[in-house]
Design a protein around this motif. Sequence first.
Motif, short mmCIF file in Angstrom:
data_model
loop_
_atom_site.label_atom_id
_atom_site.label_comp_id
_atom_site.label_asym_id
_atom_site.label_seq_id
_atom_site.Cartn_x
_atom_site.Cartn_y
_atom_site.Cartn_z
N SER B 8 -15.50 6.39 12.10
CA SER B 8 -14.07 6.74 12.29
C SER B 8 -13.33 5.66 13.07
O SER B 8 -12.49 5.96 13.92
CB SER B 8 -13.94 8.08 13.03
N ALA B 9 -13.65 4.41 12.78
CA ALA B 9 -13.02 3.31 13.52
C ALA B 9 -11.60 3.08 13.00
O ALA B 9 -11.36 3.04 11.79
CB ALA B 9 -13.84 2.03 13.34
N THR B 10 -10.67 2.96 13.93
CA THR B 10 -9.28 2.67 13.56
C THR B 10 -8.79 1.50 14.39
O THR B 10 -9.37 1.16 15.43
CB THR B 10 -8.34 3.86 13.85
N PHE B 11 -7.69 0.90 13.91
CA PHE B 11 -7.01 -0.10 14.74
C PHE B 11 -5.51 0.13 14.61
O PHE B 11 -4.99 0.26 13.50
CB PHE B 11 -7.35 -1.53 14.30
N VAL B 21 -12.24 4.45 9.33
CA VAL B 21 -13.20 3.87 8.38
C VAL B 21 -14.62 4.21 8.83
O VAL B 21 -14.94 4.13 10.02
CB VAL B 21 -13.06 2.32 8.34
N ASN B 22 -15.44 4.63 7.87
CA ASN B 22 -16.87 4.85 8.13
C ASN B 22 -17.67 3.89 7.26
O ASN B 22 -17.54 3.94 6.04
CB ASN B 22 -17.27 6.30 7.79
N ALA B 49 -16.50 -8.06 12.65
CA ALA B 49 -17.08 -9.27 13.27
C ALA B 49 -17.07 -9.19 14.79
O ALA B 49 -17.55 -10.10 15.46
CB ALA B 49 -16.31 -10.50 12.80
N GLY B 50 -16.47 -8.14 15.34
CA GLY B 50 -16.40 -8.00 16.80
C GLY B 50 -15.35 -8.89 17.43
O GLY B 50 -15.33 -9.07 18.65
N VAL B 51 -14.46 -9.46 16.61
CA VAL B 51 -13.41 -10.34 17.14
C VAL B 51 -12.33 -9.50 17.82
O VAL B 51 -11.79 -9.89 18.85
CB VAL B 51 -12.80 -11.21 16.02
N ILE B 52 -12.01 -8.33 17.22
CA ILE B 52 -11.08 -7.41 17.89
C ILE B 52 -11.76 -6.05 18.04
O ILE B 52 -12.73 -5.75 17.34
CB ILE B 52 -9.73 -7.29 17.15
N LYS B 53 -11.26 -5.27 18.97
CA LYS B 53 -11.90 -3.99 19.29
C LYS B 53 -11.15 -2.83 18.65
O LYS B 53 -9.92 -2.88 18.54
CB LYS B 53 -11.93 -3.78 20.82
N CYS B 54 -11.90 -1.80 18.24
CA CYS B 54 -11.24 -0.66 17.58
C CYS B 54 -10.43 0.15 18.60
O CYS B 54 -10.77 0.19 19.79
CB CYS B 54 -12.27 0.21 16.87
N THR B 55 -9.37 0.77 18.10
CA THR B 55 -8.51 1.58 18.98
C THR B 55 -9.15 2.94 19.23
O THR B 55 -9.20 3.41 20.37
CB THR B 55 -7.12 1.75 18.32
N THR B 56 -9.62 3.57 18.17
CA THR B 56 -10.38 4.82 18.31
C THR B 56 -11.64 4.72 17.46
O THR B 56 -11.76 3.85 16.61
CB THR B 56 -9.56 6.06 17.86
N GLY B 57 -12.57 5.66 17.67
CA GLY B 57 -13.83 5.64 16.94
C GLY B 57 -14.81 4.68 17.60
O GLY B 57 -14.55 4.17 18.70
N PRO B 66 -19.17 -3.94 20.66
CA PRO B 66 -18.34 -5.13 20.92
C PRO B 66 -17.43 -4.98 22.14
O PRO B 66 -17.02 -5.98 22.73
CB PRO B 66 -17.48 -5.26 19.66
N LYS B 67 -17.11 -3.73 22.53
CA LYS B 67 -16.24 -3.55 23.70
C LYS B 67 -17.00 -3.87 24.99
O LYS B 67 -16.41 -4.26 25.98
CB LYS B 67 -15.74 -2.11 23.77
N ILE B 68 -18.32 -3.65 24.96
CA ILE B 68 -19.12 -3.83 26.18
C ILE B 68 -19.93 -5.12 26.13
O ILE B 68 -20.09 -5.80 27.15
CB ILE B 68 -20.06 -2.61 26.38
#
Lengths: 215, 187
Positions: B8-11, B21-22, B49-57, B66-68
């Motif tokens: 459930s990743a969103t940006f 997205v799943n 690619a971990g270049v940007i971080k998802c907003t939710t999910g 990638p956030k940590i």
Amino acid sequence: MSTRAMRSAATFAIAASRARALWRLAILLIAGSALAGAAIQLIDPATSRIAANVLFTALVAITLAYANGDAARTDPFAAVEEAAPLFGRQRARANAVFPAAVVVGCAAAQYIWPISHASTFPWEAFVVNAAAALTALPIALSVPLRSRRNGVLYAIFALAAALLCASFGGAVGNSTQSDLAAVLASIGVAIMIGVLALRQYGEALARYDPLPRST
Amino acid sequence: MPILDMRSATFARDQIIVPPVNITLDAGKQSDIVCETDLSASVLARLAAGVIKCTTGTIFIGNFDPKIQPVQVKRLVGFMPRDQARALPDPDAYFSYRAALWEVDKRQAIARGKRLLRRFDGLPAQEALLLAGALLHRPHLLVLDRPTSLARSAAEDASGEAALFAAYGPADRAVQIATAPLEMAVR
């Protein structure tokens, strides 16, 4: 190769990438600083002259910081930096190397006219000027990462920090009647503000989510 | 263990750019996904690619968040951005630069880069360079941002054991269907 050497290689590679992208601007700014330095020498009294030197170099630092951010977005080398396994603080340090060298060059270029006429280099004024510019630079590096309004606020903050650094140095120099004390005080302020600002810039880079350029 | 796990990743930035997205992509597998807009595709590729971080999910790349752990994630991923460079960099200088950033031995990187460029002989020079650069550090996951069908095929040939993820925009989809059928991921 050791891990430390590899990390230094990344810093050097990014600094060289900025130099490749910005060397023309750097030469222009240094030449402009030499001319501005000659004009500033006409200002009286000496305190206003120092303030003018500091303001000019801080403006150069802001211009360079903005151009540096732009180069990081458009240079084909820099385009892969976002995907590289580097911490925000590493990128921040590497991003600051070339602009810092140019800013010091610009600070020195402002005293070409006094050297040619008095045959002495006013090193105290130069160090205070360079320290003030190096205080402004790490704050100004964040400008391209911010929205337009916040970017303007950061630029004003950078100018204020440069003036604070120079005035603190001046105040300490006046109260102690020592040029060395003035220089050391300016360097102290530059280190305190510069390190914090660079750290904060690194945090901002780590959190920054760059959208693709075509949008 | 999947190399790429999006749940459930969103940006979003002001508005939603990538809707939930799943995706689960196992090591060595491939996935192509077509998005509603070009921007959405490019952002999805950057999320993968971990270049940007998802907003939710949540997103896990090789079991790293990638956030940590962004540095660990980026060591695993080879990212090929959409060709947008204004000038073509010198290949040796470009490979040296990437070697320094990815902490790879410079001489080995240049030699490998040259081998890859010879292998990508039919590709446009800029695309070949970007793809060779993305493969230089032998990634476990190769992420392609709106690749051409030629680049997609070349990446598939050269990626070896690495998993491959490609995101396409609506216009790319028409080109892709005309040239090679896509494996559609579930959204």
